[in-house]
Structures are given as structure tokens and as C-alpha cells.
Design a protein around this motif. Sequence first.
Motif, PDB file in Angstrom:
ATOM      1  N   GLY A  97     -13.793  -4.138  11.467  1.00  0.00           N
ATOM      2  CA  GLY A  97     -13.256  -5.492  12.103  1.00  0.00           C
ATOM      3  C   GLY A  97     -12.573  -6.701  11.217  1.00  0.00           C
ATOM      4  O   GLY A  97     -12.381  -7.628  11.624  1.00  0.00           O
ATOM      5  N   ILE A  98     -11.816  -6.008  10.022  1.00  0.00           N
ATOM      6  CA  ILE A  98     -10.900  -6.692   9.761  1.00  0.00           C
ATOM      7  C   ILE A  98      -9.379  -6.743   9.983  1.00  0.00           C
ATOM      8  O   ILE A  98      -8.951  -5.379  10.200  1.00  0.00           O
ATOM      9  CB  ILE A  98     -10.950  -6.432   8.090  1.00  0.00           C
ATOM     10  N   ALA A  99      -8.819  -7.577  10.370  1.00  0.00           N
ATOM     11  CA  ALA A  99      -7.232  -7.416  10.792  1.00  0.00           C
ATOM     12  C   ALA A  99      -6.682  -7.072   9.688  1.00  0.00           C
ATOM     13  O   ALA A  99      -6.386  -7.430   8.509  1.00  0.00           O
ATOM     14  CB  ALA A  99      -6.766  -8.895  11.424  1.00  0.00           C
ATOM     15  N   PHE A 100      -5.624  -5.831   9.764  1.00  0.00           N
ATOM     16  CA  PHE A 100      -4.788  -5.451   8.789  1.00  0.00           C
ATOM     17  C   PHE A 100      -3.316  -4.910   9.466  1.00  0.00           C
ATOM     18  O   PHE A 100      -3.387  -4.101  10.117  1.00  0.00           O
ATOM     19  CB  PHE A 100      -5.427  -4.225   8.117  1.00  0.00           C
ATOM     20  N   ALA A 101      -2.389  -5.963   9.296  1.00  0.00           N
ATOM     21  CA  ALA A 101      -1.225  -5.608   9.775  1.00  0.00           C
ATOM     22  C   ALA A 101      -0.023  -5.271   8.927  1.00  0.00           C
ATOM     23  O   ALA A 101       1.138  -4.992   9.475  1.00  0.00           O
ATOM     24  CB  ALA A 101      -0.825  -6.745  10.770  1.00  0.00           C
ATOM     25  N   THR A 102      -0.255  -5.170   7.550  1.00  0.00           N
ATOM     26  CA  THR A 102       0.989  -4.635   6.636  1.00  0.00           C
ATOM     27  C   THR A 102       1.282  -3.112   6.763  1.00  0.00           C
ATOM     28  O   THR A 102       0.617  -2.164   6.897  1.00  0.00           O
ATOM     29  CB  THR A 102       0.251  -4.790   5.179  1.00  0.00           C
ATOM     30  N   PRO A 103       2.707  -3.229   7.132  1.00  0.00           N
ATOM     31  CA  PRO A 103       3.286  -1.794   7.245  1.00  0.00           C
ATOM     32  C   PRO A 103       3.002  -0.774   6.022  1.00  0.00           C
ATOM     33  O   PRO A 103       3.139  -1.263   4.921  1.00  0.00           O
ATOM     34  CB  PRO A 103       4.571  -2.078   7.751  1.00  0.00           C
ATOM     35  N   ALA A 104       2.470   0.228   6.225  1.00  0.00           N
ATOM     36  CA  ALA A 104       2.463   1.290   5.186  1.00  0.00           C
ATOM     37  C   ALA A 104       3.956   1.532   4.416  1.00  0.00           C
ATOM     38  O   ALA A 104       5.048   1.521   5.310  1.00  0.00           O
ATOM     39  CB  ALA A 104       2.048   2.718   5.790  1.00  0.00           C
ATOM     40  N   ARG A 105       3.955   1.594   3.355  1.00  0.00           N
ATOM     41  CA  ARG A 105       5.233   2.197   2.807  1.00  0.00           C
ATOM     42  C   ARG A 105       5.707   3.539   2.661  1.00  0.00           C
ATOM     43  O   ARG A 105       4.679   4.281   2.286  1.00  0.00           O
ATOM     44  CB  ARG A 105       5.109   1.512   1.102  1.00  0.00           C
ATOM     45  N   ALA A 106       6.994   3.776   2.746  1.00  0.00           N
ATOM     46  CA  ALA A 106       7.301   5.195   2.946  1.00  0.00           C
ATOM     47  C   ALA A 106       7.667   5.423   1.358  1.00  0.00           C
ATOM     48  O   ALA A 106       8.188   4.737   0.457  1.00  0.00           O
ATOM     49  CB  ALA A 106       8.740   5.130   3.835  1.00  0.00           C
ATOM     50  N   GLY A 107       7.808   6.689   1.215  1.00  0.00           N
ATOM     51  CA  GLY A 107       7.917   7.378  -0.189  1.00  0.00           C
ATOM     52  C   GLY A 107       7.138   7.074  -1.056  1.00  0.00           C
ATOM     53  O   GLY A 107       5.849   6.838  -1.041  1.00  0.00           O
ATOM     54  N   ASP A 108       7.512   7.656  -2.402  1.00  0.00           N
ATOM     55  CA  ASP A 108       6.456   7.461  -3.645  1.00  0.00           C
ATOM     56  C   ASP A 108       6.542   5.854  -4.174  1.00  0.00           C
ATOM     57  O   ASP A 108       7.558   5.081  -3.822  1.00  0.00           O
ATOM     58  CB  ASP A 108       7.082   8.410  -4.786  1.00  0.00           C
ATOM     59  N   PRO A 109       5.520   5.462  -4.823  1.00  0.00           N
ATOM     60  CA  PRO A 109       4.338   6.289  -5.148  1.00  0.00           C
ATOM     61  C   PRO A 109       3.479   6.116  -3.720  1.00  0.00           C
ATOM     62  O   PRO A 109       3.478   5.766  -3.010  1.00  0.00           O
ATOM     63  CB  PRO A 109       3.871   5.577  -6.340  1.00  0.00           C
ATOM     64  N   SER A 110       2.227   7.157  -4.200  1.00  0.00           N
ATOM     65  CA  SER A 110       1.334   7.283  -3.174  1.00  0.00           C
ATOM     66  C   SER A 110       0.381   5.998  -3.021  1.00  0.00           C
ATOM     67  O   SER A 110       0.369   5.165  -3.912  1.00  0.00           O
ATOM     68  CB  SER A 110       0.427   8.635  -3.560  1.00  0.00           C
ATOM     69  N   THR A 111      -0.610   5.981  -2.015  1.00  0.00           N
ATOM     70  CA  THR A 111      -1.626   4.913  -1.984  1.00  0.00           C
ATOM     71  C   THR A 111      -2.430   4.857  -3.318  1.00  0.00           C
ATOM     72  O   THR A 111      -2.779   5.876  -3.809  1.00  0.00           O
ATOM     73  CB  THR A 111      -2.293   5.404  -0.826  1.00  0.00           C
ATOM     74  N   PHE A 117      -5.352   3.973 -10.698  1.00  0.00           N
ATOM     75  CA  PHE A 117      -3.764   4.197 -10.343  1.00  0.00           C
ATOM     76  C   PHE A 117      -3.061   3.153  -9.263  1.00  0.00           C
ATOM     77  O   PHE A 117      -3.693   3.360  -7.990  1.00  0.00           O
ATOM     78  CB  PHE A 117      -3.510   5.787  -9.987  1.00  0.00           C
ATOM     79  N   LEU A 118      -2.537   2.270  -9.697  1.00  0.00           N
ATOM     80  CA  LEU A 118      -2.100   1.141  -8.618  1.00  0.00           C
ATOM     81  C   LEU A 118      -1.236   1.922  -7.458  1.00  0.00           C
ATOM     82  O   LEU A 118      -1.154   1.194  -6.546  1.00  0.00           O
ATOM     83  CB  LEU A 118      -1.461   0.101  -9.349  1.00  0.00           C
ATOM     84  N   GLY A 119      -0.401   2.918  -7.858  1.00  0.00           N
ATOM     85  CA  GLY A 119       0.356   3.431  -6.635  1.00  0.00           C
ATOM     86  C   GLY A 119       1.116   2.395  -5.839  1.00  0.00           C
ATOM     87  O   GLY A 119       1.857   1.358  -6.256  1.00  0.00           O
ATOM     88  N   ALA A 120       1.085   2.417  -4.408  1.00  0.00           N
ATOM     89  CA  ALA A 120       1.892   1.567  -3.404  1.00  0.00           C
ATOM     90  C   ALA A 120       1.247   0.256  -3.646  1.00  0.00           C
ATOM     91  O   ALA A 120       2.210  -0.795  -3.324  1.00  0.00           O
ATOM     92  CB  ALA A 120       1.721   2.280  -2.183  1.00  0.00           C
ATOM     93  N   SER A 121       0.259  -0.188  -4.032  1.00  0.00           N
ATOM     94  CA  SER A 121      -0.319  -1.522  -4.014  1.00  0.00           C
ATOM     95  C   SER A 121       0.601  -2.458  -4.951  1.00  0.00           C
ATOM     96  O   SER A 121       0.597  -3.607  -4.554  1.00  0.00           O
ATOM     97  CB  SER A 121      -1.857  -1.436  -4.515  1.00  0.00           C
TER      98      SER A 121
END
Length: 313
Positions: free
Chosen positions: A82-96, A114-118
Amino acid sequence: MAPASEEDIARLEMAKGGMTLVDAARAHHLYDAMGPAREISGGSAANTLAGLAALGADCAFIGQVAQDQLGEVFAHDIRAGGIAFATPARAGDPSTARCLIFVTPDGQRTMNTFLGASQFLPADALDETTIAAAKVLYLEGYLWDPEEPRRAMQRAIGAARDAGREVAFTLSDAFVIARHGDDFRALIAAGQIDILFANEHELAALTGCADADDGIAKLAPQVPVLVVTHGENGAQAIAHGQRARVDAAPVAHVVDTTGAGDLFAAGFLFGHVRGAALETCLKLGAACAAEVISHYGARPEADIKALVAPLLG
């Protein structure tokens, strides 16, 4: 996350009970060394929002995942809550991003993140209209480490302050304070933080006071609402000169302490935005923390809305 022995922690040279940032190679090595594991969506601020949403609050999350399977799972789980989440996913490396958590028989969690895409959340991903509409902007210290999300959080604080909203901040871990304590102290001194969450170790790292009471005495005058958790010894808060303390809520068996602070913050903030008394806010936090440490994972499994209803009258 997976069960682990004390010997596993030593053999893999991990800091028991702490959170360590790792690179992709170390993350793969630790994953290979794990026993049978459970994959559960997490993330400190996301866990807090999951708790708030389960309590009945309207929430929105801003954070970065990659265009991969783990990113899809995270996005599904947070929206399903039930949480709104609209940030587009990031293409390419690094992973999530991922956190490899080893849980010892005493319920203590040892986290390797591992912070990855965050760590590449751009400031232009912020929805300032959503921030301005929220009663509270909640930020986690973990993401102050990478440059891009740090800039995004600084911009978010500015948007919240411009809209007259409260800013809540969790210090996250003593290692974050060791790296960025001067930034946090500057934010506090500038009056940019309205609600600050810390445990005893983080309080000591931020204030330089080994004694918790001394640390609280030093920090409380600088923050409108200071919340300090003491693990099994309960929690206390000081708000506008008023002080309250509560015991930890009883737990039949501590299974996994992952997310205890995150869910404590959820309960406290839920009470805060409803205008509940300071002691009630603490009791709400304690009840939510007790639920999450009674099972694996950092998000509630029980109906915590029903669980806390008696505390709200």
C-alpha cells in the motif's frame, strides 16, 4: 538472511551485530557461504514505511532499484503493502542493493550491505509535491554515504522545510556517524532535524559521551524530538522538554533482531502524526519492534494495526 553459528561469523571475519558495507565480490562470496536462506524485501526506511502502512498510514517511498529481478521483487512488495513508489528503475549496472544477514542463535543479526543501485538515486528523482504533502519526511543515515542520494536527501530536506513539514532522521549505525558525523551535527545545529532516532551506540558516536544520560543531556536541547532506544532495556524520548521512558515490550522468543529499530520508528511516528502522548508513541514503537523480532525478516507479519489498537484507546 540465513541462520549462522558464532563460528561462521568468526570464520567469515564479520563484525557481529553490526552493518558493514561490502562490494559486489564480497557480497557474492558471503552469499556462497550462506546456508539455506530467505529472500525478503528490506531496506531501513522502506521497512519503517512498511510498518507505517500496516498501521494505516498513507506513505510514499523514494528510492532506487535496478532493472533486474530483485528490483522487481522490491517494487512489487512495497506497492503490495500500500505504499506509493514511482521512482523509475535504473538501467545497467550495478544491480539492485542487497543485504546479506547472518542470524546467530541469540537472535543477533550481522548485516553485510551491497548498496548497488541505491547509491545512484538522483536528486531529480524526488517528487517534491509528495514531500510537501507529507506530515513527516523520514530519512535514513545509511544512504548519506554515497554522494548522489546524499544530495537527494539534502534537496528533500529543503523541500520539506519550505513546505513547513517535519524532518525525521535515523542515524542508522555508528559506522555511518564515524564517516559523516560532522554532517549530521551540522544539520542538527542548523535546526534541520525535527525528530532524531538513535540507539545507545549511535548516541555515543554522535555526542562523544560514553554515558547515555550525558549524551541525551547534550543532544536533547538541539532537537525538538529525540528518541533513544536501549534494546532490551526499553526506550526513551525527550520532546520540547517533556521526557518519557518505557520498557521493552515482552517477546516470548527473540528470533531475529533485524528491523527492530526500523519498526520502532514506524510505531513512534504513527503515534506522533496522530498527536498521541509521548509515552504512547514510545509504547507503539516498542510493540512494533517486539513483533518484528519474533520472526525472521524486517517487516511485520502479524496484524500490527490490531496489535497496537489497545494502546490508542
